[in-house]
Design an enzyme around this catalytic site. Structure first.
Site, mmCIF file in Angstrom:
data_model
loop_
_atom_site.group_PDB
_atom_site.id
_atom_site.type_symbol
_atom_site.label_atom_id
_atom_site.label_comp_id
_atom_site.label_asym_id
_atom_site.label_seq_id
_atom_site.Cartn_x
_atom_site.Cartn_y
_atom_site.Cartn_z
ATOM 1 N N GLU A 29 -11.029 -9.249 2.408
ATOM 2 C CA GLU A 29 -9.901 -8.989 3.199
ATOM 3 C C GLU A 29 -10.098 -8.787 4.629
ATOM 4 O O GLU A 29 -10.737 -7.749 5.054
ATOM 5 C CB GLU A 29 -8.992 -7.724 2.589
ATOM 6 C CG GLU A 29 -7.552 -7.256 3.267
ATOM 7 C CD GLU A 29 -7.273 -5.916 2.887
ATOM 8 O OE1 GLU A 29 -7.372 -5.697 1.562
ATOM 9 O OE2 GLU A 29 -6.426 -5.757 3.810
ATOM 10 N N ARG A 64 -9.508 8.206 -1.611
ATOM 11 C CA ARG A 64 -10.432 8.658 -0.939
ATOM 12 C C ARG A 64 -11.290 9.720 -1.331
ATOM 13 O O ARG A 64 -10.716 10.298 -2.186
ATOM 14 C CB ARG A 64 -9.876 9.219 0.586
ATOM 15 C CG ARG A 64 -9.232 8.192 1.372
ATOM 16 C CD ARG A 64 -8.687 8.822 2.869
ATOM 17 N NE ARG A 64 -8.374 7.639 3.914
ATOM 18 C CZ ARG A 64 -9.428 7.307 4.807
ATOM 19 N NH1 ARG A 64 -10.632 7.938 4.651
ATOM 20 N NH2 ARG A 64 -9.133 6.340 5.469
ATOM 21 N N ARG A 95 -7.055 13.094 0.020
ATOM 22 C CA ARG A 95 -6.286 13.375 1.037
ATOM 23 C C ARG A 95 -4.746 13.189 0.654
ATOM 24 O O ARG A 95 -3.853 13.612 1.027
ATOM 25 C CB ARG A 95 -6.496 13.227 2.400
ATOM 26 C CG ARG A 95 -6.718 11.800 2.892
ATOM 27 C CD ARG A 95 -6.588 11.833 4.344
ATOM 28 N NE ARG A 95 -7.954 11.949 4.749
ATOM 29 C CZ ARG A 95 -8.317 11.148 5.747
ATOM 30 N NH1 ARG A 95 -7.785 10.295 6.423
ATOM 31 N NH2 ARG A 95 -9.646 11.175 6.167
ATOM 32 N N GLU A 116 -8.413 0.492 -3.264
ATOM 33 C CA GLU A 116 -9.312 0.668 -2.057
ATOM 34 C C GLU A 116 -10.394 1.815 -2.153
ATOM 35 O O GLU A 116 -9.879 2.805 -2.539
ATOM 36 C CB GLU A 116 -8.565 0.792 -0.708
ATOM 37 C CG GLU A 116 -7.985 -0.429 -0.125
ATOM 38 C CD GLU A 116 -7.312 0.029 1.221
ATOM 39 O OE1 GLU A 116 -7.633 0.992 1.794
ATOM 40 O OE2 GLU A 116 -6.224 -0.730 1.224
ATOM 41 N N THR A 132 -8.450 3.484 7.958
ATOM 42 C CA THR A 132 -9.709 2.866 7.864
ATOM 43 C C THR A 132 -9.741 2.140 9.327
ATOM 44 O O THR A 132 -8.975 1.112 9.550
ATOM 45 C CB THR A 132 -9.608 2.004 6.670
ATOM 46 O OG1 THR A 132 -9.232 2.473 5.435
ATOM 47 C CG2 THR A 132 -10.991 1.189 6.489
ATOM 48 N N ASP A 140 -0.216 4.517 -0.367
ATOM 49 C CA ASP A 140 -0.842 5.708 0.239
ATOM 50 C C ASP A 140 0.156 6.824 0.935
ATOM 51 O O ASP A 140 0.222 7.987 0.704
ATOM 52 C CB ASP A 140 -1.925 5.446 1.107
ATOM 53 C CG ASP A 140 -3.010 4.627 0.276
ATOM 54 O OD1 ASP A 140 -3.003 4.636 -0.769
ATOM 55 O OD2 ASP A 140 -4.038 4.194 1.277
ATOM 56 N N HIS A 141 0.922 6.089 1.946
ATOM 57 C CA HIS A 141 1.670 7.130 2.627
ATOM 58 C C HIS A 141 2.979 7.929 1.747
ATOM 59 O O HIS A 141 3.372 9.026 2.129
ATOM 60 C CB HIS A 141 2.588 6.264 3.904
ATOM 61 C CG HIS A 141 1.590 5.912 4.936
ATOM 62 N ND1 HIS A 141 0.325 6.203 5.169
ATOM 63 C CD2 HIS A 141 1.875 5.482 5.928
ATOM 64 C CE1 HIS A 141 -0.280 5.935 6.154
ATOM 65 N NE2 HIS A 141 0.982 5.488 6.990
ATOM 66 N N ASN A 198 0.861 -1.101 0.092
ATOM 67 C CA ASN A 198 0.113 0.048 -0.138
ATOM 68 C C ASN A 198 0.882 1.341 -0.091
ATOM 69 O O ASN A 198 1.742 1.375 0.786
ATOM 70 C CB ASN A 198 -0.851 0.015 1.177
ATOM 71 C CG ASN A 198 -1.980 1.071 1.205
ATOM 72 O OD1 ASN A 198 -1.488 2.263 1.055
ATOM 73 N ND2 ASN A 198 -3.091 1.022 1.611
ATOM 74 N N HIS A 233 -3.822 -4.719 7.497
ATOM 75 C CA HIS A 233 -3.862 -3.566 8.668
ATOM 76 C C HIS A 233 -3.143 -3.733 9.965
ATOM 77 O O HIS A 233 -3.208 -4.663 10.841
ATOM 78 C CB HIS A 233 -5.297 -3.308 9.078
ATOM 79 C CG HIS A 233 -5.619 -1.908 9.060
ATOM 80 N ND1 HIS A 233 -5.223 -1.025 10.583
ATOM 81 C CD2 HIS A 233 -6.120 -0.842 8.599
ATOM 82 C CE1 HIS A 233 -5.456 0.076 10.375
ATOM 83 N NE2 HIS A 233 -6.009 0.561 9.304
ATOM 84 N N HIS A 285 -5.424 3.772 -2.044
ATOM 85 C CA HIS A 285 -6.834 3.955 -1.605
ATOM 86 C C HIS A 285 -6.979 5.408 -2.031
ATOM 87 O O HIS A 285 -6.456 6.461 -1.482
ATOM 88 C CB HIS A 285 -6.867 3.996 0.014
ATOM 89 C CG HIS A 285 -8.314 4.276 0.655
ATOM 90 N ND1 HIS A 285 -8.367 4.122 1.929
ATOM 91 C CD2 HIS A 285 -9.350 4.555 0.044
ATOM 92 C CE1 HIS A 285 -9.728 4.389 2.363
ATOM 93 N NE2 HIS A 285 -10.338 4.587 1.265
HETATM 94 N N1 PXP Z 1 -5.785 -3.246 3.756
HETATM 95 C C1 PXP Z 1 -6.741 -2.024 3.829
HETATM 96 C C2 PXP Z 1 -8.350 -2.354 3.427
HETATM 97 C C3 PXP Z 1 -6.550 -0.810 4.271
HETATM 98 O O1 PXP Z 1 -7.291 0.163 4.623
HETATM 99 C C4 PXP Z 1 -5.276 -0.538 4.870
HETATM 100 C C5 PXP Z 1 -4.701 0.789 5.284
HETATM 101 O O2 PXP Z 1 -4.848 1.722 4.351
HETATM 102 C C6 PXP Z 1 -4.197 -1.633 4.887
HETATM 103 C C7 PXP Z 1 -4.831 -3.195 4.429
HETATM 104 C C8 PXP Z 1 -2.791 -1.614 5.137
HETATM 105 O O3 PXP Z 1 -2.584 -0.982 6.482
HETATM 106 P P1 PXP Z 1 -1.312 -0.576 7.021
HETATM 107 O O4 PXP Z 1 -1.158 0.586 6.333
HETATM 108 O O5 PXP Z 1 -1.528 -0.583 8.585
HETATM 109 O O6 PXP Z 1 -0.386 -1.640 6.569
#
Ligand code: PXP
Length: 241
Positions: A150, A44, A48, A69, A100, A8-9, A6, A193, A42
């Protein structure tokens, strides 16, 4: 188990300055080079972090499946179809949340989701539902026509932080039971997550149930720390005039 990264960060960091670095596209390219099996983003409603252009570019230029996502709303459905993403993961979305927080409540919107998911079949887009490891949610996911679930590992991850190993064991059991049920129902099983270098070891013996982990925060956090020394040295090298 496969790994979905992921990113996103990366976009969150870029948006902290509203500038052009770090590049989401480059991050996706590095994930591919490192052997990741899939890229998760993701998009959103408030945009953001990940923007529409990020999704379009990564989808176009990176040869890896995209797991988008998104909240189960019409706007996102159109975007997913327009970009021909390989998978959508439906998540609950609250504007005020940092990430989330809980799984999608499939049970309470069973008719809506059944209708919502139909269109994706036509476009061959896999539909995964991000749910808490609860039997009712898994059964409802099957009923609405999802291809996969998931399982939300947030509580499992939290129990490790609290060093509550009784709770960790209980959460792991829930993942095992609901994952097994999902498999028996013919659903593919993913999880994610809060997975870290420390807690991932506890998931090893679920590898015959969970096909793929989606990890973001910990990977990006470690990338920042492990890459910091090199980044500083590079800047100092440039200042060596
Ligand atoms: N799966 C889903 C559906 C999520 O929303 C997230 C967080 O955006 C993750 C996995 C990944 O979580 P983490 O960033 O804590 O590894």
């Amino acid at each position: 188990m496969k790994l979905g990264v992921n990113i996103d960060h990366i976009a969150t960091l870029r948006e902290a300055r509203k500038t052009i670095e770090p590049s989401v596209l480059e991050a996706a390219f590095i994930a591919k080079r490192a052997g990741a099996h899939q890229i998760t983003m993701h998009l959103r409603e408030d945009r953001r972090h990940i923007k529409d252009e990020d999704l379009a570019l990564v989808r176009k230029l990176i040869d890896l499946p995209i797991n988008l996502e998104m909240a189960p709303i019409d706007e996102m459905k159109h975007i997913a179809i327009a970009n021909k993403v390989q998978r959508v993961t439906l998540v609950p979305e609250k504007r005020q949340e940092i990430t989330t927080e809980g799984g999608l409540d499939v049970v309470s919107q069973i008719n809506y989701l059944k209708e919502y998911i139909k269109d994706f079949k036509e476009y061959n887009i896999e539909v995964s539902l991000f749910v808490d490891p609860e039997k009712e949610q898994v059964e409802a996911s099957k009923f609405v026509g999802a291809d996969a679930v998931e399982l939300h590992t947030g509580k499992f991850a939290e129990s490790y932080i609290k060093k509550d190993f009784m709770l960790l064991k209980a959460q792991k059991q829930k993942l095992r039971e609901t994952g097994t049920l999902a498999k028996e129902l013919g659903l593919r099983v993913y999880a994610g997550h809060g997975i870290t270098y420390q807690n991932i070891v506890y998931l090893k013996d679920l590898s015959n149930i969970i096909e793929e982990l989606n990890i973001g925060h910990s990977i990006i956090s470690n990338a920042v720390l492990f890459g910091l020394e090199e980044a500083i040295k590079k800047m100092m090298g440039l200042m060596n005039w």
